[in-house]
Design a protein around this motif. Structure first.
Motif, PDB file in Angstrom:
ATOM      1  N   ASP A 261       0.832  -1.209   0.000  1.00  0.00           N
ATOM      2  CA  ASP A 261       0.000   0.000   0.000  1.00  0.00           C
ATOM      3  C   ASP A 261       0.867   1.260   0.000  1.00  0.00           C
ATOM      4  N   ASN A 265       0.753   3.986  -3.002  1.00  0.00           N
ATOM      5  CA  ASN A 265       0.424   5.388  -2.731  1.00  0.00           C
ATOM      6  C   ASN A 265       1.483   6.333  -3.295  1.00  0.00           C
ATOM      7  N   ARG A 294      -6.397  -3.086  -5.905  1.00  0.00           N
ATOM      8  CA  ARG A 294      -6.034  -2.392  -4.660  1.00  0.00           C
ATOM      9  C   ARG A 294      -5.736  -0.916  -4.928  1.00  0.00           C
ATOM     10  N   GLN A 297      -8.904   0.988  -5.058  1.00  0.00           N
ATOM     11  CA  GLN A 297      -9.434   1.202  -3.727  1.00  0.00           C
ATOM     12  C   GLN A 297      -8.722   2.350  -3.023  1.00  0.00           C
ATOM     13  N   LEU A 298      -7.381   2.370  -3.113  1.00  0.00           N
ATOM     14  CA  LEU A 298      -6.610   3.412  -2.460  1.00  0.00           C
ATOM     15  C   LEU A 298      -6.916   4.786  -3.055  1.00  0.00           C
ATOM     16  N   LYS A 299      -7.117   4.804  -4.367  1.00  0.00           N
ATOM     17  CA  LYS A 299      -7.421   6.077  -5.028  1.00  0.00           C
ATOM     18  C   LYS A 299      -8.800   6.596  -4.580  1.00  0.00           C
ATOM     19  N   ASP A 300      -9.752   5.668  -4.426  1.00  0.00           N
ATOM     20  CA  ASP A 300     -11.083   6.070  -3.977  1.00  0.00           C
ATOM     21  C   ASP A 300     -11.056   6.564  -2.531  1.00  0.00           C
ATOM     22  N   GLU A 301     -10.163   5.947  -1.719  1.00  0.00           N
ATOM     23  CA  GLU A 301     -10.081   6.338  -0.304  1.00  0.00           C
ATOM     24  C   GLU A 301      -9.330   7.645  -0.089  1.00  0.00           C
ATOM     25  N   ALA A 302      -8.539   8.031  -1.083  1.00  0.00           N
ATOM     26  CA  ALA A 302      -7.706   9.233  -0.926  1.00  0.00           C
ATOM     27  C   ALA A 302      -8.544  10.510  -0.894  1.00  0.00           C
TER      28      ALA A 302
END
Length: 302
Positions: A261, A265, A294, A297-302
């Motif tokens: 992760d 990032n 993944r 997902q990280l991009k959506d959570e940012a």
């Protein structure tokens, strides 16, 4: 079982307990019915079906046949996917008048990939009681005989009918570690097997449970790479209703996940998702598809 064994069971005192239990009025009873073998119905379900004022059902013809086999005759109310809202209004009015109503589907447990959920929701919203009577479930029946060792399962139900939508949807499930449970119609079982094989690793175990509890029940487990050939080997294997179980992805290493992760990032700060996932795959040796999922997902959570 001998005739003596059968008569001994019929005389057991426990069979009379159903009549001495509480069956409140103004209640919707969600009743599971057999998925194939008619004798799988519970004693409690039979008692409730004999007690209620009416039965709301997916198909009145199918339910009438089932009720007749047990010598039961009740008013039937059509409650299927095309009229659930109107049916709910009718049922609520009758429940408010103090009636007991049973809700059944054509087979198995109502509201699980079958009509009923909207009716239950509406009845609860009206402040009325809903009482479930457990029983047959095709998903749980297949899982119990699969031998797939996993404490979790992910119920998917029916896949999209169109090929592209099906493939895209399956792509979102690649990293699911729980055993996945699909329902499939016989005319789409080959398409289903091909779609699974195109998205998931060929070594994953898949189970085809066909015609559960019926005369021609068949439960077959094999690597996903052999699935299509097994179905094509016998024309009968494209008949009947299917539960398909797919082995989940192996659990990821937590420490590796944290480091991955962190790497994703860093890359996402400078690169589009596809390039970031590709570069991360080269650096870590992990699968690009999983890293791509993944990264999204990280991009959506940012």
């Amino acid at each position: 079982m001998s005739d003596h064994d059968s008569s001994s069971i019929a005389s057991l005192p426990v069979l009379g307990e159903t009549a001495h239990q509480a069956y409140p009025s103004a209640t919707l009873y969600v009743v599971a019915t057999p998925i194939g073998n008619v004798t799988d119905i519970s004693l409690r379900a039979l008692h409730v079906l004999s007690l209620v004022n009416a039965v709301a059902c997916e198909d009145t013809r199918n339910t009438a046949t089932l009720m007749n086999r047990f010598g039961l005759h009740k008013p039937l109310i059509a409650a299927h996917q095309h009229n659930e809202r109107e049916a709910a209004e009718t049922l609520i009015a009758r429940l408010q008048a103090g009636e007991r109503i049973a809700l059944v589907s054509d087979a198995g447990t109502p509201a699980v990939s079958d009509p009923g959920a909207r009716i239950v929701d509406a009845v609860r919203a009206a402040g009325l009681r809903v009482l479930p009577l457990p029983g047959a479930s095709a998903a749980v029946t297949a899982l119990s005989a699969s031998g797939l060792v996993n404490d979790q399962f992910y119920f998917v139900g029916f896949l999209p009918a169109k090929a592209k939508q099906r493939e895209n949807f399956l792509g979102t499930l690649r990293s699911v570690t729980a055993t996945m449970v699909f329902y499939e119609a016989p005319h789409r079982i080959l398409d289903c097997a091909a779609a699974l094989a195109s998205v998931f690793e060929p070594t994953r175990q898949v189970v085809f449970a066909r015609e559960l509890t019926k005369m021609f029940e068949e439960i077959h487990r094999c690597p996903l790479s052999e699935a299509e050939a097994w179905i094509k080997a016998d024309a009968h294997r494209e008949k009947g209703e299917f539960v398909v179980l797919l082995e989940g992805a192996p659990p990821a290493d937590d420490e590796n996940d944290v480091e991955t992760d962190r790497l994703l990032n860093i890359l996402l700060a400078e690169l589009p998702v596809k390039q970031a996932a590709g570069l991360a795959a080269q650096i870590t040796g992990r699968k690009k598809n999983a890293l791509y999922d993944r990264a999204l997902q990280l991009k959506d959570e940012a």
